[in-house]
Design an enzyme around this catalytic site. Sequence first.
Site, PDB file in Angstrom:
ATOM      1  N   HIS A   1     -76.618 -20.463  23.005  1.00 29.06           N
ATOM      2  CA  HIS A   1     -77.284 -20.045  21.766  1.00 29.06           C
ATOM      3  C   HIS A   1     -76.508 -20.620  20.579  1.00 29.06           C
ATOM      4  O   HIS A   1     -75.471 -21.265  20.767  1.00 29.06           O
ATOM      5  CB  HIS A   1     -77.370 -18.515  21.684  1.00 29.06           C
ATOM      6  CG  HIS A   1     -76.040 -17.860  21.598  1.00 29.06           C
ATOM      7  ND1 HIS A   1     -75.382 -17.337  22.681  1.00 29.06           N
ATOM      8  CD2 HIS A   1     -75.204 -17.658  20.547  1.00 29.06           C
ATOM      9  CE1 HIS A   1     -74.218 -16.841  22.292  1.00 29.06           C
ATOM     10  NE2 HIS A   1     -74.082 -17.037  21.006  1.00 29.06           N
TER      11      HIS A   1
ATOM     12  N   HIS B   1     -75.303 -20.347  16.174  1.00 31.36           N
ATOM     13  CA  HIS B   1     -75.077 -19.609  14.926  1.00 31.36           C
ATOM     14  C   HIS B   1     -75.173 -20.637  13.815  1.00 31.36           C
ATOM     15  O   HIS B   1     -74.625 -21.729  13.943  1.00 31.36           O
ATOM     16  CB  HIS B   1     -73.697 -18.953  14.930  1.00 31.36           C
ATOM     17  CG  HIS B   1     -73.525 -17.975  16.055  1.00 31.36           C
ATOM     18  ND1 HIS B   1     -73.796 -16.631  15.926  1.00 31.36           N
ATOM     19  CD2 HIS B   1     -73.141 -18.158  17.340  1.00 31.36           C
ATOM     20  CE1 HIS B   1     -73.577 -16.021  17.083  1.00 31.36           C
ATOM     21  NE2 HIS B   1     -73.173 -16.927  17.963  1.00 31.36           N
TER      22      HIS B   1
ATOM     23  N   GLU C   1     -69.198 -19.759  13.278  1.00 35.41           N
ATOM     24  CA  GLU C   1     -68.521 -18.456  13.324  1.00 35.41           C
ATOM     25  C   GLU C   1     -67.018 -18.654  13.165  1.00 35.41           C
ATOM     26  O   GLU C   1     -66.399 -18.101  12.268  1.00 35.41           O
ATOM     27  CB  GLU C   1     -68.851 -17.754  14.644  1.00 35.41           C
ATOM     28  CG  GLU C   1     -70.327 -17.418  14.730  1.00 35.41           C
ATOM     29  CD  GLU C   1     -70.581 -16.101  15.401  1.00 35.41           C
ATOM     30  OE1 GLU C   1     -70.362 -16.031  16.616  1.00 35.41           O
ATOM     31  OE2 GLU C   1     -70.982 -15.135  14.712  1.00 35.41           O
TER      32      GLU C   1
ATOM     33  N   THR D   1     -69.200 -11.954  19.604  1.00 39.79           N
ATOM     34  CA  THR D   1     -69.326 -11.901  18.145  1.00 39.79           C
ATOM     35  C   THR D   1     -70.589 -11.149  17.734  1.00 39.79           C
ATOM     36  O   THR D   1     -70.983 -11.188  16.574  1.00 39.79           O
ATOM     37  CB  THR D   1     -69.345 -13.314  17.536  1.00 39.79           C
ATOM     38  OG1 THR D   1     -70.490 -14.010  18.039  1.00 39.79           O
ATOM     39  CG2 THR D   1     -68.093 -14.091  17.883  1.00 39.79           C
TER      40      THR D   1
ATOM     41  N   HIS E   1     -81.934 -12.675  16.855  1.00 36.05           N
ATOM     42  CA  HIS E   1     -80.556 -12.895  16.425  1.00 36.05           C
ATOM     43  C   HIS E   1     -80.165 -14.365  16.485  1.00 36.05           C
ATOM     44  O   HIS E   1     -79.256 -14.810  15.799  1.00 36.05           O
ATOM     45  CB  HIS E   1     -79.583 -12.097  17.301  1.00 36.05           C
ATOM     46  CG  HIS E   1     -79.930 -10.648  17.386  1.00 36.05           C
ATOM     47  ND1 HIS E   1     -80.139  -9.984  18.577  1.00 36.05           N
ATOM     48  CD2 HIS E   1     -80.131  -9.736  16.415  1.00 36.05           C
ATOM     49  CE1 HIS E   1     -80.447  -8.729  18.326  1.00 36.05           C
ATOM     50  NE2 HIS E   1     -80.453  -8.549  17.038  1.00 36.05           N
TER      51      HIS E   1
ATOM     52  N   HIS F   1     -72.698 -21.824  21.249  1.00 38.10           N
ATOM     53  CA  HIS F   1     -71.933 -21.051  22.230  1.00 38.10           C
ATOM     54  C   HIS F   1     -72.535 -21.212  23.616  1.00 38.10           C
ATOM     55  O   HIS F   1     -73.705 -20.882  23.837  1.00 38.10           O
ATOM     56  CB  HIS F   1     -71.930 -19.567  21.842  1.00 38.10           C
ATOM     57  CG  HIS F   1     -71.050 -19.283  20.662  1.00 38.10           C
ATOM     58  ND1 HIS F   1     -71.173 -18.156  19.887  1.00 38.10           N
ATOM     59  CD2 HIS F   1     -70.017 -20.010  20.146  1.00 38.10           C
ATOM     60  CE1 HIS F   1     -70.246 -18.187  18.930  1.00 38.10           C
ATOM     61  NE2 HIS F   1     -69.539 -19.309  19.049  1.00 38.10           N
TER      62      HIS F   1
HETATM   63 ZN   LIG Z   1     -72.563 -16.588  19.826  1.00 43.55          ZN
END
Ligand SMILES: [Zn+2]
Length: 300
Positions: free
Chosen positions: A132, A134, A144, A242, A100, A157
């Site tokens: 991590h 995105h 995000e 999220t 992910h 994040h």
């Molecule tokens: Zn995140």
Amino acid sequence: MLCFSFCWLLALCGCTLANIQIPEEYLAAIRQDRADDQSAGEYNYDKQGDDWTGTCATGSKQSPINLNLDESKIVAIPRLCFYHYDQALQTPLVITNNGHTANMVIPPTRGGQRAGINGGLLPGDFEVQSVHFHWGSKNSKGSEHSIGNRRYDVEMHIVHKNVKYDTMGEATLHPDGLAVLGVMLRSTYILTFQNGLDKIFNQLPKIEQYSSNATITGTLTVGQLLGGIITDQFFTYNGSLTTPDCAEAVTWTVFSAVINYSGRQIAKLWKLKDSREKPLVNNYRKIQEINGRDVYFRAL
Ligand SMILES: [Zn+2]
Ligand SMILES: *[C@@H]1O[C@H](CO)[C@@H](O)[C@H](O)[C@H]1NC(C)=O
Ligand SMILES: *[C@@H]1O[C@H](CO)[C@@H](O)[C@H](O)[C@H]1NC(C)=O
Ligand SMILES: *[C@@H]1O[C@H](CO)[C@@H](O)[C@H](O)[C@H]1NC(C)=O
């Protein structure tokens, strides 16, 4: 016991981690983080989260949202306080492609303390757990949150857990369980060196395959990940994770200052693959309804 676990790990990952002794506690934290990520079941970003179920579909305080200065309450908010953010973390540090995102579980500092935060509108003291990212793709931006309807290239994040809860699992059951710092990255053509981010991004080519991992052995502090941005200005609001199960347990703090970062480093993210061996790109969730929530902005 220690030797047993280490041998087990070596057997699984061949020689990549050979000769690097990973403390048992850190290994356990990595396994737990993995289990937490998988507990919500399989999910992907094919529909930017529109096909996720449970709280993701039924919740009313979901994240991410669009952060609009005009619609925010600009009130006096204490500044955010960072603890042990300038202390070197124990090594090795393990970065994993969990299908992910690129994720790094953050161990205690070499002095044995946990980096943490309080202040702002945070309901307590929070200690750091993991970091991590995105991202988008060659043709799209992938933060995000958006700020004034503008999406950035990458959103980092830094996840923290309220010290009053023992585990992440427990923390996600409470509205004051988690605090996540959101930091936007803007891709630049200019080569930009980032002491902290470079350490992570330089390892990305080693974790292109799902479930692979790489280690950092040099000196890294959590503070270095912030890339020297001014942390005095931020949006803060009550929201959710999220990713499934989208638990409404997060006090979000999203800085309005942006880190300018080399496009060449950011492009490394687009080469990661998910568990289906598909490119892991556009791993951001769609913007969610605010549903009358207050969003606050801390101005200088
Ligand atoms: Zn995140
Ligand atoms: C490293 O990757 C392997 C699979 O390639 C995985 O089984 C193992 O648990 C990982 N190790 C850590 C420390 O995450
Ligand atoms: C989050 O919700 C709690 C409880 O309703 C409230 O006291 C707090 O001010 C909210 N925090 C933010 C940042 O909106
Ligand atoms: C980052 O890049 C933007 C756009 O290129 C520029 O306006 C801004 O001044 C830069 N910020 C820093 C801190 O260099």
